[in-house]
Design a protein around this motif. Structure first.
Motif, PDB file in Angstrom:
ATOM      1  N   GLU A   1      -0.450   2.089  10.358  1.00 28.74           N
ATOM      2  CA  GLU A   1      -1.577   1.504   9.619  1.00 28.74           C
ATOM      3  C   GLU A   1      -1.097   0.794   8.359  1.00 28.74           C
ATOM      4  O   GLU A   1      -1.609  -0.271   7.994  1.00 28.74           O
ATOM      5  CB  GLU A   1      -2.578   2.605   9.264  1.00 28.74           C
TER       6      GLU A   1
ATOM      7  N   SER B   1      -9.216  -0.426  -7.523  1.00 30.71           N
ATOM      8  CA  SER B   1     -10.520   0.224  -7.579  1.00 30.71           C
ATOM      9  C   SER B   1     -11.651  -0.798  -7.693  1.00 30.71           C
ATOM     10  O   SER B   1     -12.780  -0.540  -7.272  1.00 30.71           O
ATOM     11  CB  SER B   1     -10.576   1.202  -8.758  1.00 30.71           C
TER      12      SER B   1
ATOM     13  N   ARG C   1      -1.451  -3.096   7.318  1.00 33.21           N
ATOM     14  CA  ARG C   1      -2.002  -3.520   6.015  1.00 33.21           C
ATOM     15  C   ARG C   1      -1.018  -4.449   5.309  1.00 33.21           C
ATOM     16  O   ARG C   1      -1.425  -5.451   4.704  1.00 33.21           O
ATOM     17  CB  ARG C   1      -2.292  -2.287   5.150  1.00 33.21           C
TER      18      ARG C   1
ATOM     19  N   ARG D   1     -13.064   6.108  -2.417  1.00 33.15           N
ATOM     20  CA  ARG D   1     -11.889   6.556  -1.651  1.00 33.15           C
ATOM     21  C   ARG D   1     -12.280   7.066  -0.264  1.00 33.15           C
ATOM     22  O   ARG D   1     -11.440   7.601   0.455  1.00 33.15           O
ATOM     23  CB  ARG D   1     -11.154   7.669  -2.413  1.00 33.15           C
TER      24      ARG D   1
ATOM     25  N   ARG E   1     -12.388  -1.853  -4.308  1.00 38.23           N
ATOM     26  CA  ARG E   1     -13.084  -0.750  -3.638  1.00 38.23           C
ATOM     27  C   ARG E   1     -14.548  -0.708  -4.058  1.00 38.23           C
ATOM     28  O   ARG E   1     -15.428  -0.411  -3.246  1.00 38.23           O
ATOM     29  CB  ARG E   1     -12.373   0.568  -3.944  1.00 38.23           C
TER      30      ARG E   1
ATOM     31  N   PRO F   1     -13.279   7.181   3.744  1.00 38.16           N
ATOM     32  CA  PRO F   1     -12.653   6.506   4.897  1.00 38.16           C
ATOM     33  C   PRO F   1     -13.279   5.158   5.231  1.00 38.16           C
ATOM     34  O   PRO F   1     -12.568   4.206   5.565  1.00 38.16           O
ATOM     35  CB  PRO F   1     -12.860   7.512   6.038  1.00 38.16           C
TER      36      PRO F   1
ATOM     37  N   ARG G   1       1.411   9.268   1.566  1.00 35.87           N
ATOM     38  CA  ARG G   1      -0.023   9.158   1.820  1.00 35.87           C
ATOM     39  C   ARG G   1      -0.536  10.409   2.540  1.00 35.87           C
ATOM     40  O   ARG G   1      -1.614  10.928   2.229  1.00 35.87           O
ATOM     41  CB  ARG G   1      -0.310   7.889   2.638  1.00 35.87           C
TER      42      ARG G   1
ATOM     43  N   ASN H   1     -11.884   2.662   2.920  1.00 29.76           N
ATOM     44  CA  ASN H   1     -10.483   2.394   3.282  1.00 29.76           C
ATOM     45  C   ASN H   1     -10.374   1.396   4.424  1.00 29.76           C
ATOM     46  O   ASN H   1      -9.495   0.532   4.451  1.00 29.76           O
ATOM     47  CB  ASN H   1      -9.779   3.688   3.675  1.00 29.76           C
ATOM     48  N   GLN H   2     -11.274   1.513   5.400  1.00 25.74           N
ATOM     49  CA  GLN H   2     -11.207   0.670   6.586  1.00 25.74           C
ATOM     50  C   GLN H   2     -11.598  -0.783   6.308  1.00 25.74           C
ATOM     51  O   GLN H   2     -11.146  -1.694   6.997  1.00 25.74           O
ATOM     52  CB  GLN H   2     -12.116   1.250   7.672  1.00 25.74           C
TER      53      GLN H   2
ATOM     54  N   ALA I   1       0.834  -1.205   0.000  1.00 20.28           N
ATOM     55  CA  ALA I   1       0.000   0.000   0.000  1.00 20.28           C
ATOM     56  C   ALA I   1       0.868   1.255   0.000  1.00 20.28           C
ATOM     57  O   ALA I   1       1.905   1.318   0.673  1.00 20.28           O
ATOM     58  CB  ALA I   1      -0.910   0.000   1.227  1.00 20.28           C
TER      59      ALA I   1
END
Length: 306
Positions: free
Chosen positions: A250, A59, A254, A128, A62, A130, A211, A133-134, A35
């Motif tokens: 984080e 994506s 990951r 994108r 996602r 939060p 990031r 993301n989690q 990541a």
């Protein structure tokens, strides 16, 4: 020289590959890595430089995560239900050439813009968020979901290869048609026979700083948009982002999850070129990859003096 050329695998194969690849008129570049290693921006820039198609593998996961959130699906209990939704979903990734820099730290290179459509809805920003993301790492760890996404990845890659994309770049003369795809298992699972495999890496702290910069730029854009609209509502202001140190922790978590997951874990393909970009500029890593690709296509490198 950008990095230890001794780490470049199978340089002696260039000669034997040249005629075969050019004659077949397709070329796949797989870019893997942890990541925030810069896979997406690098892959997009490489695709534009070479005039190839581009697929953002992440994506798609996602989009799957967004489907889970919208349908209140618990991944721990109903991953099969989500896989069924993915199999029915239509995902489209559209690439638009760009002539402007997306961020100050990317040097003078332009990076194409990517629009992600889920069932004809533009979800480029929503995926994108939060909450996505989690949850995305958990979604991506399930075998049935990965199998459903793999089908979409290969479909999109075939579609990208069938489109003449050389018009994207003035540097694409003589380059075979093909596709660049980035992710975490592209060279090991999705396209194990890719003509060029790259493993892009960087220290956790370097990735965390990038990031944080990305988040900071997004916050500035949001603030500018609010100012342009004349908004004074403090509740609508973006929340403060975590510290670089927290982001680094984080990212390490990951990395651990990606490396140790049961299905298609993050690995360095045995024939991949490893590029540690901790101390490289964005331009250096992009030009290194494009020159490697051109050499394997039987074309002369353009940036051999870097």
């Amino acid at each position: 020289m950008l990095f230890n050329r001794a780490r470049i695998a199978s340089r002696s194969l260039f000669g034997s590959l040249r005629h075969q690849l050019v004659a077949r008129r397709d070329f796949t570049i797989a870019i893997d890595g942890p990541a925030a290693s810069g896979k997406s921006s690098t892959a997009r820039a490489v695709a534009q430089e070479l005039g190839l198609g581009y697929i953002d593998s992440g994506s798609i996961y996602r989009c799957a995560t967004l489907l889970a959130l919208r349908n209140n699906i618990d991944i721990n209990e109903s991953a099969g239900d989500l896989a069924a939704l993915i199999n029915k979903a239509k995902v489209d990734i559209r690439v638009r050439p760009s002539t402007s820099r997306p961020a100050p730290n990317l040097g003078r290179l332009a990076v194409p813009e990517v629009q992600v459509l889920l069932d004809n809805e533009d979800v480029s920003k929503e995926i994108r968020a939060p909450e996505v993301n989690q949850l995305v790492a958990k979604v991506a760890s399930d075998r049935s979901i990965r199998e459903a996404v793999l089908h979409i990845q290969r479909q999109l890659a075939e579609s990208a290869e069938s489109i003449s994309t050389n018009a994207l770049s003035k540097n694409a003369e003589g380059v075979p048609g093909g596709v660049v795809m980035d992710g975490r298992d592209i060279g090991t699972t999705i396209f194990p026979n890719a003509e060029l495999k790259i493993y892009l890496d960087a220290s956790a702290m370097a990735r965390a700083i990038r990031r944080w910069d990305e988040m900071n730029n997004q916050m500035k854009e949001a603030n500018a948009l609010q100012a342009a609209k004349g908004s004074s509502d403090s509740d609508s202001a973006p929340a403060a982002y975590p510290s670089v140190e927290k982001i680094a922790r984080e990212l390490e978590a990951r990395d651990y999850a990606d490396i140790n997951r049961e299905h298609s874990p993050l690995r360095i393909a045995k024939d991949a070129v490893v590029i540690d970009n901790t101390n490289l500029t964005f331009e250096q890593q992009v030009y290194t990859i494009t020159d490697l690709a051109r050499e394997r296509m039987g074309l002369a490198p353009k940036h051999g003096d870097l």
